[in-house]
Design an enzyme around this catalytic site. Structure first.
Site: not given
Ligand SMILES: *Cc1c(COP(=O)(O)O)cnc(C)c1O
Length: 422
Positions: A144, A239, A267
């Site tokens: 994701y 990511d 995060k």
């Molecule tokens: C949480 C997450 C996202 C999205 O971040 P948001 O701040 O919720 O838009 C993208 N990539 C990874 C790996 C994530 O865990």
């Protein structure tokens, strides 16, 4: 444990907010029951509006590596408040946060701050396309990357939880620019490059997947992705929105010794406030406006409150490297005892109990988990004062605020919850 105030709030919320929540997994749909509404948090614990207390393993879905209301972050926020909440003009702290990120993650030579992980990945693939002049993006099933249109193909997290294979509302033409492959399969990636290699702009991957539950890369897999992208002139985007500053100070790329072309962060770098970032090689990031022709902007990007919290977080982590060893030891203790038929996957302070004999190495092997049994486990833990993510397909997060006592209580609760039959 009663939940009358939460239930009343949920009733009101459902009238006017889709599903009663501002992000789908919060609704507890896949585990049964109703969400608890949170009144406050302190350290490793949260308290709901009915006065129930829980040991928190969600940690706002990853950001709260230091727990709730850490003094260093509160102090930075108070200082920021006394100055002003937003200017839409550059500030000194943005430069300091950018420097702190580049210092911690050496592959990032230049970085742009945004407001969320979604914005970070959306912008990173735009830059990758602008830089390479190619359109296709390779992603992996169960990963994701936020709710970016073209990345919602076979995505993890809430889509995995709710069984939404591919969302509505995304034009087919967008999905046609995405190639979704099984994670941890060099053969699948090699084949995709053999067929489409000269049209692939980038591979985007969660180096340790958190969004189908925790699934680590098999030995050599990330290096393979590094090599194959290099061979075909495509970019490798790690990511690290979840793994950045969590699985090591320098993220998964430090832990596994991989140098990507671009990295996305979020995060932890916001310290509990909305911050995302994307960055990497200077020649690539020089394509971003106003330096180059790839446009990306944000009214509240580099927001002073968010940046202050993020900077305080990164400075605290840098000054206390021992935190990572503590997290490793405590997380290992927490994951030590699982019954037969349950697989535990863990990397540093992120882990998942899969209700399946395993091994769990990709979405095919994750999705066959017994989600009904996970739901019973989840509810039994909640009843015992342990708050886990309400989905089989999410990672649990330990914070530096979790004590040995917290771990002991959690292990004892889990021993009972694993046996839950009804
Ligand atoms: C949480 C997450 C996202 C999205 O971040 P948001 O701040 O919720 O838009 C993208 N990539 C990874 C790996 C994530 O865990």
């Amino acid at each position: 444990m009663t939940h009358t105030h939460s239930e009343e709030l949920f009733r009101r919320a459902q009238e006017i907010i889709p599903g009663g929540v501002n992000s789908p997994v919060r609704a507890f749909r896949s585990v049964g029951g109703k969400p608890v509404f949170i009144a406050r948090g302190q350290g490793s614990h949260i308290f709901d509006v009915d006065g129930n207390e829980y040991i928190d393993y969600v940690g706002s879905w990853g950001p709260l590596l230091l727990g709730h209301r850490h003094p260093a972050i509160l102090e930075a926020l108070e200082r920021a408040l006394s100055i002003g909440t937003s200017f839409g003009a550059p500030t000194a702290q943005e430069v300091e946060l950018a420097e702190a990120i580049c210092d911690a993650v050496p592959s990032i030579e230049m970085v742009r701050l945004v407001n969320s992980g979604t914005e970070a990945t959306m912008s990173a693939i735009r830059v990758a396309r602008g830089f390479t002049g190619r359109d296709l993006i390779v992603k992996f099933e169960g990963c994701y990357h936020g709710h970016v249109d073209s990345l919602l193909v076979k995505a993890g997290s809430g889509l995995a939880t709710l069984g939404i294979a591919d969302t509505q509302g995304v034009p087919k033409a967008f999905c046609d620019t995405t190639i979704a492959l099984p994670f941890n399969s060099p053969e699948a990636a090699e084949a995709a490059f053999r067929t489409h290699g000269d049209r692939i702009a980038a591979v985007i991957v969660e180096p340790v997947v958190g969004n189908m539950g925790c699934v680590p890369p098999l030995p050599g897999y990330l290096q393979f992705l590094r090599d194959v992208t290099h061979r075909y002139g495509a970019l490798l985007i790690l990511d690290e929105v979840m793994t950045g500053f969590r699985v090591a100070f320098g993220g998964a790329q430090q832990r596994y010794g991989i140098t990507p072309d671009l990295t996305t962060l979020g995060k932890v770098i916001g310290g509990g406030l909305p911050v995302g970032a994307y960055g990497g090689r200077k020649d690539i990031m020089s394509k971003v406006a106003p330096l180059g022709p790839v446009y990306q902007a944000g009214t509240l990007s580099g927001n002073p409150l968010a940046v202050a919290a993020g900077l305080a977080m990164l400075r605290h982590l840098k000054a206390h490297p021992e935190i990572y060893n503590q997290l490793e030891t405590r997380a290992a203790a927490l994951c030590a005892a699982v019954p037969a038929g349950v697989t535990v996957n863990r990397v540093g302070a992120m882990f998942t109990f899969f209700f399946h004999p395993g091994p769990v190495t990709d979405w095919e092997s994750a999705k066959v988990s017994d989600t009904a049994r996970f739901g019973r486990f989840f509810r039994a833990m909640l009843d015992r004062g342990v708050y886990m993510a309400p989905s089989q397909f999410e990672a649990a997060f330990l914070s530096a605020a979790h004590t040995d006592e917290d771990i002991g209580k959690t292990v004892a609760a889990a021993a009972e919850a694993f046996q839950q039959k009804d």
